[in-house]
Enzyme design. Structure first.
Site: not given
Length: 630
Positions: A285, A516
């Protein structure tokens, strides 16, 4: 909505749900830690659900599946891939794609008596019936009604940067690049946003800015990320740099890895490094760029995926390092270190991949002077850690830094913790399992005697978009494709609802650009000062931050994550003053530009957290559409 009503609404979700949009069967796992399984509509097909971002555990990028020649225009949105085997793309992103391609217009019709009760519960944002009326629900479900056909309407949503090739409808000024002030103190930037006033982009950066020749003459680069649209990413490099060697560090496996490699076939300058993911449900990630120039070297740590949807109408953030010069020949290995130990920590992070492909980059970094760095690196890498290794990664790494490099603040009132994120993992049956236990202990640490602020008494404000935030956003409901909190996870942690706060960012002009970005901070009681600030790829999940095991003698981390920590002591300050109106950014400021408004605003009685995998049909979004996951 009271807690009792909220609980009643959710507990009924294990039943089959039938509405005007078809039948839904929802299930959940009994295991607290791994992500719960979702079940797709109609097919009842199990889908692995990610605990962290808007993608599957394999990180499949469904929005770009076919390669194109380097000179070809990128069609957007591309057709999402079809599921193959057990590997599928992001369910949330696929739902957003499908709703954009096949919009369902809002119909303002009076509900019939038989559907009125269900409509009332749908108004809460959960689209679930009350468990008190299970018998009535069972009777209603027997009278199955056909789902309405989706018809392509003539009144399509207006042109958007998410629908046209290469986003060419953006005015040229959107892509204008100017160097940030050389004396910029924090080097923390928000991404440019399409659809906001120009002043709110003055001082913000787009990916084309970051890769511009104004920042250096690029020789080679590395892109660490979770999700890639390779054709689009290559086009963001200036023409003179598009054939420079580029390495992609990813976590894909099996079919998704094959698709990623296929995307890169037209580009002979691209090679790959696969991150090892040895623990189930872990993801790669981390989002970072390593840029090697004729003039030196630069690091960028950011929150955006390498896909177009992440760079236009979402709130994102990044830290842009100074340009690091090359050290003189023969310099000792300890040369070029910063007071924050950034060089050592970056090298340690890269070595954690145990990858020969990154060895040449560790050597290059050793040859450069990183002494001007004033931030601390906070990373996560998969593994189970014991003894002295426990505080190398995850939230224990953050705890160690806060313990060693901050001081307790004497205050009659506790300083609250603020956390903001775009996804929520499974946190346990109640807050004592992780959030208000080991994680809160980390976030409330200040110096060796940090208990002066009362770690147990410090309020915790968690910022996550509500249904109404998403509905009224620039993208409308499809923005929820990047906010993948699932009903299966939500129903297991109803207690979390009382912590949640709305996304409001009037000061940065981004109230309607869904976040985000992920940020965590410790604020003063009046929210005018910060004890520290962190921007990171890590969402609110144990997979990202790690969790203690075996009576707190072992730390287990599932995923790769990376963030940067700003501490006042590294800037010769006692605290950071909060900058109320960061835009337009015309010069350096000693106040810190928090991306959203403080203090956070708690959810109202009618607010519910955005949940991606249930219908939202009771009110139209900014484009006149409703949300019906495919």
């Amino acid at each position: 909505m009271t807690t009792a009503i909220f609980r009643s609404s959710l507990l009924s979700c294990t039943m089959s749900q039938e509405s005007q949009h078809g039948k839904w069967t929802l299930s959940s796992s009994d295991d607290e830690d791994p992500p719960q399984q979702t079940v797709s509509k109609a097919l009842n097909r199990p889908i692995p659900a990610s605990t962290d971002d808007h993608h599957s555990p394999l990180g499949v990028q469904q929005e770009s599946t076919s390669s194109s020649s380097p000179d070809a225009k990128t069609e957007w949105p591309p057709e999402p891939p079809k599921p193959d085997g057990g590997s599928v793309g992001s369910e949330a992103r696929q739902a957003a794609h499908y709703n954009q391609q096949n919009p369902v217009k809002f119909e303002n019709k009076a509900p019939s008596a038989s559907t009125k009760r269900k409509r009332e519960t749908e108004d809460s944002g959960w689209a679930l019936s009350s468990s008190d009326d299970e018998a009535a629900d069972s009777s209603d479900r027997k009278r199955k009604q056909p789902s309405p056909k989706r018809t392509k309407v003539e009144d399509r949503r207006p042109p958007s940067p998410h629908r046209e090739p290469d986003y060419k409808e953006e005015p040229e000024e959107f892509y204008e690049t100017s160097l940030p002030p050389s004396d910029e103190i924090f080097r923390f930037y928000l991404n440019k946003v399409s659809g906001v006033e120009k002043k709110y982009n003055t001082g913000a950066l787009h990916i084309r800015d970051i890769l511009s020749p104004l920042f250096g003459t690029l020789k080679e680069s590395v892109q660490f990320n979770y999700c890639f649209d390779i054709g689009w990413m290559v086009q963001q490099y200036p023409p003179e740099f598009r054939d420079k060697p580029l390495m992609i560090v990813h976590g894909e496996k099996r079919e998704s890895k094959a698709r990623l490699i296929q995307q890169a076939q037209p580009y002979g300058h691209i090679r790959f490094c696969q991150a090892k993911l040895d623990i189930a449900f872990g993801t790669h990630h981390t989002k970072m760029m390593l840029l090697w120039y004729e003039e030196g070297f630069r690091v960028v740590i950011l929150t955006s995926n390498m896909i177009p949807h992440d760079w236009y109408q979402k709130t994102q953030g990044l830290w842009l390092s100074p340009l690091y010069p090359r050290l003189p020949e023969g310099s000792p290995s300890s040369a070029g270190e910063s007071p924050t130990g950034f060089k050592r920590d970056l090298l340690d992070y890269l070595r954690s991949y145990r990858s020969p492909e990154l060895e040449e980059w560790t050597q290059r970094i050793q040859e450069h002077d990183l002494s001007d760095t004033r931030i601390y690196l906070v990373g996560s890498t998969p593994g189970r850690y014991l003894g002295a290794d426990m505080d190398r990664w995850g939230h224990l790494r953050l705890r160690k830094l806060l313990s060693e490099h901050t001081r307790p603040v004497q205050s009659e009132e506790p300083w609250p913790v603020v956390g903001q994120f775009s996804s929520i993992g499974s946190l346990g049956a109640d807050e004592t399992k992780w959030l208000a236990a080991e994680f809160q202990q980390t976030l409330t640490t200040l110096g060796k005697g940090g208990k002066a602020l009362g770690s147990r008494n410090a309020p915790m404000h968690l910022v996550y978009p509500s249904v109404d935030n998403v509905r009224t956003s620039l993208e409308g409901y499809p923005a929820g494709g990047s906010l993948p909190y699932s009903i299966q996870t939500a129903q297991r942690q109803l207690w979390l609802h009382s912590y949640l706060h709305r996304w409001i960012a009037k000061g940065t002009g981004r109230s309607h650009a869904m976040p985000h970005i992920k940020t965590f901070m410790r604020a003063s009681p009046d929210f005018t000062e910060l004890a520290w600030f962190l921007i990171t790829s890590a969402n609110l999940s144990k997979a990202a931050w790690g969790a203690l095991e075996k009576n707190s003698t072992q730390m287990m981390v599932r995923s790769y994550e990376l963030g940067v920590l700003f501490l006042p002591s590294a800037f010769n300050m006692k605290t950071f003053r909060v900058q109320k109106n960061p835009f337009p950014a015309t010069g350096p400021s000693t106040s810190f530009p928090v991306p959203f408004d403080l203090p956070p605003q708690r959810y109202g009685s009618n607010d519910q957290p955005w949940i991606w995998n249930i219908p939202h049909t009771q009110a139209p979004d900014t484009h006149g559409n409703v949300w019906v996951p495919s």
